[in-house]
Scaffold this motif. Structure first.
Motif, short mmCIF file in Angstrom:
data_model
loop_
_atom_site.label_atom_id
_atom_site.label_comp_id
_atom_site.label_asym_id
_atom_site.label_seq_id
_atom_site.Cartn_x
_atom_site.Cartn_y
_atom_site.Cartn_z
N CYS A 43 41.19 39.94 39.05
CA CYS A 43 40.93 41.44 40.38
C CYS A 43 42.30 42.20 40.63
O CYS A 43 43.20 41.70 40.37
CB CYS A 43 40.55 40.22 41.73
N HIS A 45 43.21 43.26 43.26
CA HIS A 45 43.83 43.19 44.26
C HIS A 45 44.76 42.48 44.53
O HIS A 45 46.12 42.72 44.29
CB HIS A 45 42.34 42.99 45.84
N GLN A 46 44.97 41.08 44.36
CA GLN A 46 45.77 40.11 44.07
C GLN A 46 45.84 39.48 43.17
O GLN A 46 46.56 38.20 43.41
CB GLN A 46 45.21 39.60 45.65
N GLY A 47 44.49 39.19 42.28
CA GLY A 47 45.41 38.60 40.87
C GLY A 47 43.84 37.36 40.94
O GLY A 47 44.45 37.00 40.07
N VAL A 48 43.62 37.51 42.00
CA VAL A 48 42.44 35.83 41.72
C VAL A 48 42.08 36.45 40.56
O VAL A 48 41.19 36.88 39.95
CB VAL A 48 41.84 36.26 43.18
N CYS A 62 34.54 39.19 43.58
CA CYS A 62 35.71 38.39 44.13
C CYS A 62 35.37 37.69 44.55
O CYS A 62 34.84 38.41 46.23
CB CYS A 62 37.10 39.37 44.23
N ALA A 64 38.36 35.99 46.90
CA ALA A 64 39.31 36.16 48.04
C ALA A 64 38.72 36.92 48.86
O ALA A 64 38.60 36.90 50.17
CB ALA A 64 40.44 36.34 47.39
N HIS A 65 38.00 38.54 49.25
CA HIS A 65 38.23 39.44 49.58
C HIS A 65 36.86 40.15 49.20
O HIS A 65 36.83 41.08 49.72
CB HIS A 65 39.39 39.93 49.63
N TYR A 66 35.97 39.68 48.38
CA TYR A 66 35.05 40.85 48.26
C TYR A 66 34.99 41.97 47.94
O TYR A 66 33.90 42.37 47.98
CB TYR A 66 33.89 40.99 49.34
N TRP A 67 36.25 42.21 47.07
CA TRP A 67 36.08 43.58 45.57
C TRP A 67 34.74 43.13 44.92
O TRP A 67 35.22 42.47 44.62
CB TRP A 67 37.04 43.92 45.13
S1 FES Z 1 42.30 39.14 45.23
FE1 FES Z 1 39.98 39.69 45.20
S2 FES Z 1 39.59 40.68 46.38
FE2 FES Z 1 41.56 40.10 47.40
#
Ligand code: FES
Length: 104
Positions: A43, A45-48, A62, A64-67
């Motif tokens: 991702c 955002h933070q690599g999830v 995603c 984690a935070h729904y991007w």
């Molecule tokens: S890591 Fe994917 S939305 Fe934050």
């Protein structure tokens, strides 16, 4: 270009996604209505791992935070200013091949 065998086409049905490791790189494979795409499984955002997200049509969310991403293009949906790193894909003899060193 160095294409490597990823998975059999029959193992990735339309509407499915899978995360695999190819040449030491985490790869997200997606089948959207018969179109096979490969992206870095990360991702913006933070690599999830995006392979652990939720796929609804062409939109992958995603966990984690729904991007959200349009996995038919790799472009961000929300936020729009992100772009997944895409890898070249080819299909031969019912197998999916990916070149993790070549952007598509
Ligand atoms: S890591 Fe994917 S939305 Fe934050």
């Amino acid at each position: 270009m160095t294409f490597q065998k990823a998975v059999a086409l029959s193992d990735l049905w339309s509407g499915e996604k899978i995360g695999i490791l190819l040449d030491g790189k985490k790869v997200l494979l997606v089948n959207t209505e018969g179109k096979i795409c490969a992206y870095e499984d990360r991702c913006g955002h933070q690599g999830v791992l995006l392979s652990e997200g939720r796929l609804n049509g062409c939109v992958l969310t995603c966990q984690a935070h729904y991007w959200e991403y349009d996995v038919s293009t790799g472009k961000g949906v929300n936020p729009a200013a992100v772009q997944l790193t895409a890898f070249a894909v080819k299909i031969e003899n019912g197998e999916i091949f990916v070149d993790v060193n070549a952007p598509s």
